[in-house]
Design an enzyme around this catalytic site. Structure first.
Site, PDB file in Angstrom:
ATOM      1  N   GLN A  73     -10.374 -61.963  20.652  1.00  0.00           N
ATOM      2  CA  GLN A  73      -9.245 -62.874  20.439  1.00  0.00           C
ATOM      3  C   GLN A  73      -9.736 -64.219  19.891  1.00  0.00           C
ATOM      4  O   GLN A  73     -10.749 -64.733  20.355  1.00  0.00           O
ATOM      5  CB  GLN A  73      -8.519 -63.101  21.763  1.00  0.00           C
ATOM      6  CG  GLN A  73      -7.865 -61.843  22.308  1.00  0.00           C
ATOM      7  CD  GLN A  73      -6.599 -61.474  21.568  1.00  0.00           C
ATOM      8  OE1 GLN A  73      -6.065 -62.247  20.775  1.00  0.00           O
ATOM      9  NE2 GLN A  73      -6.122 -60.268  21.814  1.00  0.00           N
ATOM     10  N   GLU A  97      -6.803 -46.966  23.358  1.00  0.00           N
ATOM     11  CA  GLU A  97      -6.931 -47.751  22.122  1.00  0.00           C
ATOM     12  C   GLU A  97      -7.405 -46.810  21.010  1.00  0.00           C
ATOM     13  O   GLU A  97      -8.237 -45.927  21.253  1.00  0.00           O
ATOM     14  CB  GLU A  97      -7.951 -48.876  22.386  1.00  0.00           C
ATOM     15  CG  GLU A  97      -8.649 -49.458  21.178  1.00  0.00           C
ATOM     16  CD  GLU A  97      -7.726 -50.223  20.247  1.00  0.00           C
ATOM     17  OE1 GLU A  97      -6.894 -51.018  20.715  1.00  0.00           O
ATOM     18  OE2 GLU A  97      -7.838 -50.001  19.033  1.00  0.00           O
ATOM     19  N   ASP A 140       0.405 -53.985  24.622  1.00  0.00           N
ATOM     20  CA  ASP A 140       0.074 -55.127  23.751  1.00  0.00           C
ATOM     21  C   ASP A 140      -0.092 -54.579  22.331  1.00  0.00           C
ATOM     22  O   ASP A 140      -1.188 -54.559  21.788  1.00  0.00           O
ATOM     23  CB  ASP A 140      -1.226 -55.783  24.252  1.00  0.00           C
ATOM     24  CG  ASP A 140      -1.606 -57.036  23.456  1.00  0.00           C
ATOM     25  OD1 ASP A 140      -0.806 -57.492  22.624  1.00  0.00           O
ATOM     26  OD2 ASP A 140      -2.724 -57.545  23.679  1.00  0.00           O
ATOM     27  N   CYS A 181       3.469 -59.459  19.554  1.00  0.00           N
ATOM     28  CA  CYS A 181       3.101 -60.406  18.494  1.00  0.00           C
ATOM     29  C   CYS A 181       4.111 -60.352  17.361  1.00  0.00           C
ATOM     30  O   CYS A 181       3.863 -60.865  16.282  1.00  0.00           O
ATOM     31  CB  CYS A 181       1.690 -60.112  17.983  1.00  0.00           C
ATOM     32  SG  CYS A 181       1.518 -58.475  17.274  1.00  0.00           S
TER      33      CYS A 181
HETATM   34  N1  SAH Z   1      -5.306 -56.539  24.290  1.00  0.00           N
HETATM   35  C1  SAH Z   1      -6.232 -56.210  23.261  1.00  0.00           C
HETATM   36  C2  SAH Z   1      -5.715 -56.478  21.864  1.00  0.00           C
HETATM   37  C3  SAH Z   1      -4.488 -55.710  21.451  1.00  0.00           C
HETATM   38  S1  SAH Z   1      -4.158 -55.859  19.732  1.00  0.00           S
HETATM   39  C4  SAH Z   1      -7.537 -57.013  23.436  1.00  0.00           C
HETATM   40  O1  SAH Z   1      -7.510 -58.066  24.040  1.00  0.00           O
HETATM   41  O2  SAH Z   1      -8.558 -56.581  22.937  1.00  0.00           O
HETATM   42  C5  SAH Z   1      -3.454 -54.275  19.405  1.00  0.00           C
HETATM   43  C6  SAH Z   1      -4.433 -53.125  19.446  1.00  0.00           C
HETATM   44  O3  SAH Z   1      -3.729 -51.910  19.216  1.00  0.00           O
HETATM   45  C7  SAH Z   1      -5.518 -53.158  18.383  1.00  0.00           C
HETATM   46  O4  SAH Z   1      -6.759 -53.140  19.039  1.00  0.00           O
HETATM   47  C8  SAH Z   1      -5.284 -51.886  17.559  1.00  0.00           C
HETATM   48  O5  SAH Z   1      -6.506 -51.286  17.140  1.00  0.00           O
HETATM   49  C9  SAH Z   1      -4.582 -51.007  18.539  1.00  0.00           C
HETATM   50  N2  SAH Z   1      -3.707 -49.930  18.022  1.00  0.00           N
HETATM   51  C10 SAH Z   1      -2.952 -49.914  16.918  1.00  0.00           C
HETATM   52  N3  SAH Z   1      -2.221 -48.778  16.856  1.00  0.00           N
HETATM   53  C11 SAH Z   1      -2.505 -48.069  17.964  1.00  0.00           C
HETATM   54  C12 SAH Z   1      -2.061 -46.809  18.478  1.00  0.00           C
HETATM   55  N4  SAH Z   1      -1.152 -46.081  17.844  1.00  0.00           N
HETATM   56  N5  SAH Z   1      -2.567 -46.398  19.648  1.00  0.00           N
HETATM   57  C13 SAH Z   1      -3.491 -47.143  20.315  1.00  0.00           C
HETATM   58  N6  SAH Z   1      -3.943 -48.316  19.882  1.00  0.00           N
HETATM   59  C14 SAH Z   1      -3.465 -48.782  18.713  1.00  0.00           C
END
Ligand code: SAH
Length: 458
Positions: free
Chosen positions: A287, A337, A385, A412
């Site tokens: 972040q 993730e 998230d 977001c």
């Molecule tokens: N809370 C996390 C950040 C979230 S940002 C942290 O602090 O690291 C959103 C995340 O969703 C990203 O890491 C992205 O790679 C992931 N993402 C996107 N599409 C997704 C999906 N279909 N399934 C799982 N993760 C996904």
């Protein structure tokens, strides 16, 4: 059909700014035809020159202000607005915070969800110099190697030394690197010819640790004068702990390549978030506004109502920031993730922090939810998230089947948040508290928020 467009390119018009779009552009209407005008604020009377006309709208530029908004900040350096570093930099900070709160409120109203309240946006005491990471293109500009930022919507580099929203120690490090690249005549990469050496300089600095990492992204395997450049960085950037060369020889807009070569020091730096120690390597996601990330995620965690007995799913968990912070308040945490490297970081960080009750899985959250549901997992709390596109509908369905008491939605993108709130309602989950926006990216148009949903009547 011939459309009657009332504005013409290069003509000037007098008008009053009536709105500010979610992208931060002023809106004026000429005979009801909308013209988007950067750096114009609601209420201002302006002379606009039309720069581009399409069927449904036009773009324009302010030539003169007859009146200015009381919410205007007179930005001395226009490059911040031109480059998109600070697209809201001309708006006073309290008005930026209201703009973000209002955006969520307005989207809720449009979806007939007027009953849901939105709290004032949690802002920063000092809403600038907050970014812990910079990725700066290097280019030849009028015969001189320059570092800076691209003009909005272009690949024209505007040379910049003070980036305004970055940690000033990072700005300083970039100038040191730039001067060394000049001194040792390293050639910047040229997108048109594919020739040249240095493409991008990336610098990261731990907010708490003050450790600096410098990454030199090159188009070539070899970095000429590498030893001299390393010596110069070590001498000029006292906090540096890691210098890495990253090789990116592809013709692409992607900034980093896959291959890293440690030139000096460690191959990762450390920082802390919510009391957890994280290792950050060149390709790691981390972040960029640690102070506000802590407030955003703490708000999410506080609302989860944990007392050590709960099972929690953290969907879209990235490097596990939320999961690892939640672990000490929960019985078991599951993170999912899609990016494999992020999950490796999450596991690595769990181990280093001695956290044993967090389990991480690579995959699409929606697929993994279906699996967990089939396996009979019964979470008490689901935290999501997601990226800007929001949550997949099938994930909402699977959540409804697994039946957690609470869903905490970190968003977001207010537009997809509102859509997903409606979908969660169809599965028995309703918003039980006012939505809390948290300003993660001051001076920009990004809007982040936390929403608390609870299961009702099912
Ligand atoms: N809370 C996390 C950040 C979230 S940002 C942290 O602090 O690291 C959103 C995340 O969703 C990203 O890491 C992205 O790679 C992931 N993402 C996107 N599409 C997704 C999906 N279909 N399934 C799982 N993760 C996904």
């Amino acid at each position: 059909m011939k459309v009657n467009i009332p504005v013409h390119k290069n003509e000037e018009y007098q008008a009053k700014v009536v709105d500010l779009t979610y992208q931060g552009n002023g809106v004026v209407k000429i005979d009801d035809f909308p013209v988007f005008v950067p750096n114009a604020l609601p209420g201002e009377e302006v002379t606009v020159r039309v720069t581009k006309v399409t069927r449904n709208f036009a773009w324009g530029r302010v030539m003169e202000w007859q009146t200015k908004s009381p919410d205007r900040v007179d930005v001395k350096d226009k490059t911040y607005i031109q480059t998109g570093i600070a697209p809201l930099g001309h708006l006073k900070y309290d008005a930026q915070l209201r703009f973000k709160q209002h955006q969520i409120k307005e989207l809720l109203e449009k979806a007939h969800l007027d009953g849901i309240d939105v709290l004032p946006t949690m802002g920063m005491a000092k809403p600038y110099r907050y970014r812990n990471k910079a990725q700066v293109p290097v280019k030849m500009v009028r015969g001189k190697l320059e570092t800076g930022f691209y003009k909005r919507g272009s690949h024209t580099l505007v040379p910049i030394e003070d980036f305004y929203i970055q940690d000033p120690q990072i700005d300083k490090a970039i100038v040191v690197v730039r001067d060394l690249l000049r001194k040792y005549l390293v050639t910047p990469y040229d997108e048109r010819t594919g020739k040249g050496v240095i493409r991008t300089v990336m610098v990261r600095r731990g907010y708490y640790s003050h450790e600096i990492m410098v990454v030199l992204v090159t188009n070539t395997k070899r970095l000429p004068m590498a030893d001299e450049i390393v010596k110069g960085i070590v001498a000029g950037v006292p906090e540096v702990k890691s210098i890495v060369q990253n090789i990116n020889d592809r013709k692409t807009n992607v900034l980093l390549g896959m291959k890293n070569k440690a030139l000096w020091g460690k191959d990762e730096i450390h920082d802390q978030l919510l009391g957890i120690d994280f290792a950050i390597s060149p390709l790691s996601f981390y972040q960029v506004n640690p102070q506000q990330t802590e407030r955003l995620y703490q708000t999410a965690i506080d609302n989860a109502g944990l007392d050590g007995g709960q099972t929690v799913i953290d969907a879209y968990c990235g490097i596990g920031t939320i999961s690892l912070a939640v672990a000490k308040h929960a019985k078991q945490v599951y993170g999912v993730e899609v990016v494999e490297a992020a999950i490796e970081d999450a596991k690595h960080n769990a181990k280093r922090n001695g956290i044993k009750n967090a389990k991480f899985v690579v995959g699409k959250a929606e697929d993994q939810f279906a699996k967990w549901q089939a396996e009979g997992l019964k979470p008490d709390v689901v935290i999501v998230d997601p990226p800007r596109k929001g949550v997949a509908e099938s994930l909402i369905e699977a959540t409804g089947e697994m039946g957690p008491q609470k869903v905490i939605y970190v968003s977001c993108n207010p537009a997809t948040l509102v859509r997903d709130i409606q979908r969660f309602a169809e599965h028995g989950y309703h918003v039980v508290k006012p939505i809390q926006p948290v300003d993660q990216f001051p001076q920009t148009t990004h809007v982040e928020s936390v929403t608390v949903l609870e299961r009702m009547g099912k």
